[in-house]
Every structure is written in structure tokens, then in C-alpha cells.
Design an enzyme around this catalytic site. Sequence first.
Site, PDB file in Angstrom:
ATOM      1  N   SER A 178       0.838  -1.398  -0.012  1.00 52.87           N
ATOM      2  CA  SER A 178      -0.153  -0.002   0.084  1.00 52.87           C
ATOM      3  C   SER A 178       0.932   1.219   0.094  1.00 52.87           C
ATOM      4  CB  SER A 178      -0.915  -0.131   1.256  1.00 52.87           C
ATOM      5  OG  SER A 178      -0.382  -0.173   2.352  1.00 52.87           O
ATOM      6  N   HIS A 206      -5.395  -3.695  -1.471  1.00 58.70           N
ATOM      7  CA  HIS A 206      -5.172  -2.737  -2.650  1.00 58.70           C
ATOM      8  C   HIS A 206      -5.324  -3.262  -3.951  1.00 58.70           C
ATOM      9  CE1 HIS A 206      -4.509   1.077  -0.400  1.00 58.70           C
ATOM     10  NE2 HIS A 206      -4.146   0.152   0.613  1.00 58.70           N
ATOM     11  N   LYS A 237     -12.114  -0.082   0.390  1.00 59.91           N
ATOM     12  CA  LYS A 237     -11.424   0.537  -0.560  1.00 59.91           C
ATOM     13  C   LYS A 237     -12.094   0.669  -1.822  1.00 59.91           C
ATOM     14  CE  LYS A 237      -7.260   0.115   2.129  1.00 59.91           C
ATOM     15  NZ  LYS A 237      -6.577  -0.794   2.758  1.00 59.91           N
TER      16      LYS A 237
HETATM   17  C1  LIG Z   1      -6.343  -1.010   4.282  1.00 60.65           C
HETATM   18  C2  LIG Z   1      -5.916  -2.484   4.467  1.00 60.65           C
HETATM   19  C3  LIG Z   1      -6.650  -3.305   5.202  1.00 60.65           C
HETATM   20  C4  LIG Z   1      -7.506  -2.938   6.213  1.00 60.65           C
HETATM   21  O1  LIG Z   1      -8.867  -2.714   5.434  1.00 60.65           O
HETATM   22  P1  LIG Z   1     -10.101  -2.285   6.038  1.00 60.65           P
HETATM   23  O2  LIG Z   1     -11.243  -2.734   5.538  1.00 60.65           O
HETATM   24  O3  LIG Z   1     -10.074  -0.712   6.051  1.00 60.65           O
HETATM   25  O4  LIG Z   1     -10.158  -2.580   7.617  1.00 60.65           O
HETATM   26  C5  LIG Z   1      -6.014  -4.524   5.455  1.00 60.65           C
HETATM   27  N1  LIG Z   1      -4.898  -4.851   4.857  1.00 60.65           N
HETATM   28  C6  LIG Z   1      -4.107  -4.317   3.703  1.00 60.65           C
HETATM   29  C7  LIG Z   1      -3.268  -4.901   2.968  1.00 60.65           C
HETATM   30  C8  LIG Z   1      -4.689  -2.947   3.557  1.00 60.65           C
HETATM   31  O5  LIG Z   1      -4.175  -2.314   2.781  1.00 60.65           O
END
Ligand SMILES: *Cc1c(COP(=O)(O)O)cnc(C)c1O
Length: 389
Positions: A178, A206, A237
Site C-alpha cells: 500500500s 489494494h 477501498k
Molecule cells: C487497508 C488495508 C486493510 C484494512 O482494511 P479495512 O477494510 O479498511 O479494515 C487490511 N490489509 C491491507 C493490506 C490494507 O491495505
Amino acid sequence: MAHLEKEVQGLKDQGVYRKIPINEGPCEAVIKLNGKEVINLSSNNYLGFANHPRLKEKAIEAIHNYGVGSGAVRTIVGNMDIHEKLDQVIAKFKHEPACLVFQSGFACNQGTIQAITEKGDLIISDELNHASIIDGVRLSRADRMVFKHSDMADLERILKEQRPNYKEVLIITDGVFSMDGDIAKLPEIVKLAKKYQALTYVDDAHGSGVLGTSGRGTVDHFNLHGQVDFIIGTLSKAIGVVGGYVCASEVAIEWLRHRARPLLFSTAMMPAATAAIIEAFSMLEASTEYTDKLWDNARYFKEKLAKLGFDLGHSETPITPIMIGDEALTMKFSKTLLERGVFVSGIVFPTVQKGMGRIRCMVSALHTKEQLDQAVHIIYETAKDMNLL
Ligand SMILES: *Cc1c(COP(=O)(O)O)cnc(C)c1O
């Protein structure tokens, strides 16, 4: 609280203290942040679903039919028919045998890693894995080791040395990292996992909604269907709502339905969120227009910045870091950009290593070419004024 006062003062002294910005409206390409209209280059709303009329309509309909809360954890009476439907919709979309939805991607990692490993097992984790993986691993009774970022020789070294000492070995990686936007070397990881009889776990937060056909993710991007044991995704996301999920074999999902603690001890996802997410997947099933637009914008934006001489690290996805280095300078760059009408968050230690500060531009399908041009122009002028180029 004197010790915390001292810590907060420390942040101020280092120039990394900040107030959390306040967005006064929906998550769009242009937002009203702290009372001022700015171009939004900071959201994970890749496809523009967070304020999409079709998702909103389904959410409102679900509120009429199911109310605002699900009333309990899924394992008691919070498991509505739409929750079950969502599990199935995602499994079908991802071409995987089964799926289980959690309240967030974070909760999914907390629940899954702990439940599928035990004492006598080993977890091998990429050093740049997401915080929710690190925390999930901490909750497990298994031993843990870290391999250098995407370094297959280092991963093999650990497997070779350690495999005989453990019952199960689980290799965990982000699908897309990310902070840099690079993609995991999944084909090599899968090959090593087969060679050393290890299990594989990809957190594709992502990658889902971004990579692969219509956003089917990193596994689809590399055509590795059926070869990764646990595929995690987020619904917060690209999908635009909130939640997380794990896709795995039927038996693994059965086990998680009995042992994943966020499922057992935290209330089920809101009905409105659940219904909106189902709509998002049916839109992605029907058309690649959303991911096409995202990638078109990402390529356009990255090309422009690269031509101007910015260091974009080794991004392979719409995540576009502009490497700065110094923490205070990074935060100042981000702050100046905001004053000039572009919101790009500064990312510094402890989110990334010390001395690896960057601003991270998140392009979405929502941006118009004019907005991207304007953002590039402001970034360029500001960088010149600050002697960053
Ligand atoms: C954003 C993210 C999460 C968390 O996801 P949410 O649904 O916002 O809790 C978990 N793992 C990775 C790799 C992320 O980038």
C-alpha cells in the site's frame, strides 16, 4: 498522563504532529476539506463507488427492509440473508470455492490468521506487510519470521532452514503493497510454497477492485486461481463501502465460521453496507468500465509526473508515491499542497521506514483529466518552490 504529554510534544518537535483533516461531504474527486475545496488525491475510493447512486439506492432500500443494525453477531442472530448472499456473491466473483465476510479488512486479518495457525506452526511474513497482518500474526500462537520485502531468496532461505521444524507453515504477503504500489511476486511465492509444502495467504486489500479482470485481484492478475490458500480482500477501498473478506476452501471457511473471533464477538455488518456491496459486485460482474477508467487515469497521471522528473519509486498500480525522504520536509510538502488546493497525505515513519517519507497520490476513476492536470501542475510548482526537483 505526563508520559503521553511528553510523547505528543515529541511529535511536535519532530514536525510530524498533525490534526486529522475533516471532510464535510462525500468522498469525491473534489472534496470540502476543513472548509476548503481541494482535489482529493488521498482516498482508497479507487472506482468512485463510495458515493455512487446505485450503491446508495441499494443501501437505502436495505434500511427500509432490514433497519440500520443487524442486532447481533453473525453466529447468534445477526446473520441476515443478505450477509449470506454477500459471501456467495464474492466467492463467485473471485472464482473461489467459498467466502466469509467480516466487518472490516482489519477484523478479517485479526480473525483469520489466529484461527488457521497454532502452536507448532510457523508464519513467514513479508517485512512490508500491512499493520493488520502484523497485529493478526501477534494474536497467533505460531512462531513468526519476517522475510525481506519481496526477496524470494530470503523467503527460500527461511523455508529451507525452518520447514522441518514445524507442522504447518503459512506464508503471508500483501497482494499490492500500500505504501509503494508494487505487486507481490505471487507466482514465485506459490512455487516456493509448493516446493516446501507451505500454505499461502494473500491480503489483497489494494489489489481487489484494481488488478485482474474487472478488479478480481492479484490472484486473477497472475492467473493463479486455485493455487493460493487464503485470499483476503477489503470492501472498504475499491468497493467503496466497509468490510473485509476471506476466500478459501469450503472446509477452511467452515472452520472460520466456528473460530474467527471477530465473527463470534463483534456485531455483523450493517444491512445497508451489505446491500450496497452486493450492488458493487454486480456492477463489476457486468462491466470493466470502472476498472478501465481507473487504469486510464492512473497511467495518465503517472506518465505526467515521471516526465517532470519525480521519483515514483517502483509503483506498478494506481498507488503513486512521490519519494521525498526527510519526514518534516514530506509533511511540509503535503501541507503546502493542501494550501494550494491538492490533498495528498504525507506518509512518514512509523508507517514507512525512517528517511523514506513520501506523499502518496491515490488516483481514482472519478478524476477528470482536467483535475489530474491541475493537480500535476500544483505538485510541480510546489516541488520547484521547495527545491525538491
Ligand atoms: C487497508 C488495508 C486493510 C484494512 O482494511 P479495512 O477494510 O479498511 O479494515 C487490511 N490489509 C491491507 C493490506 C490494507 O491495505
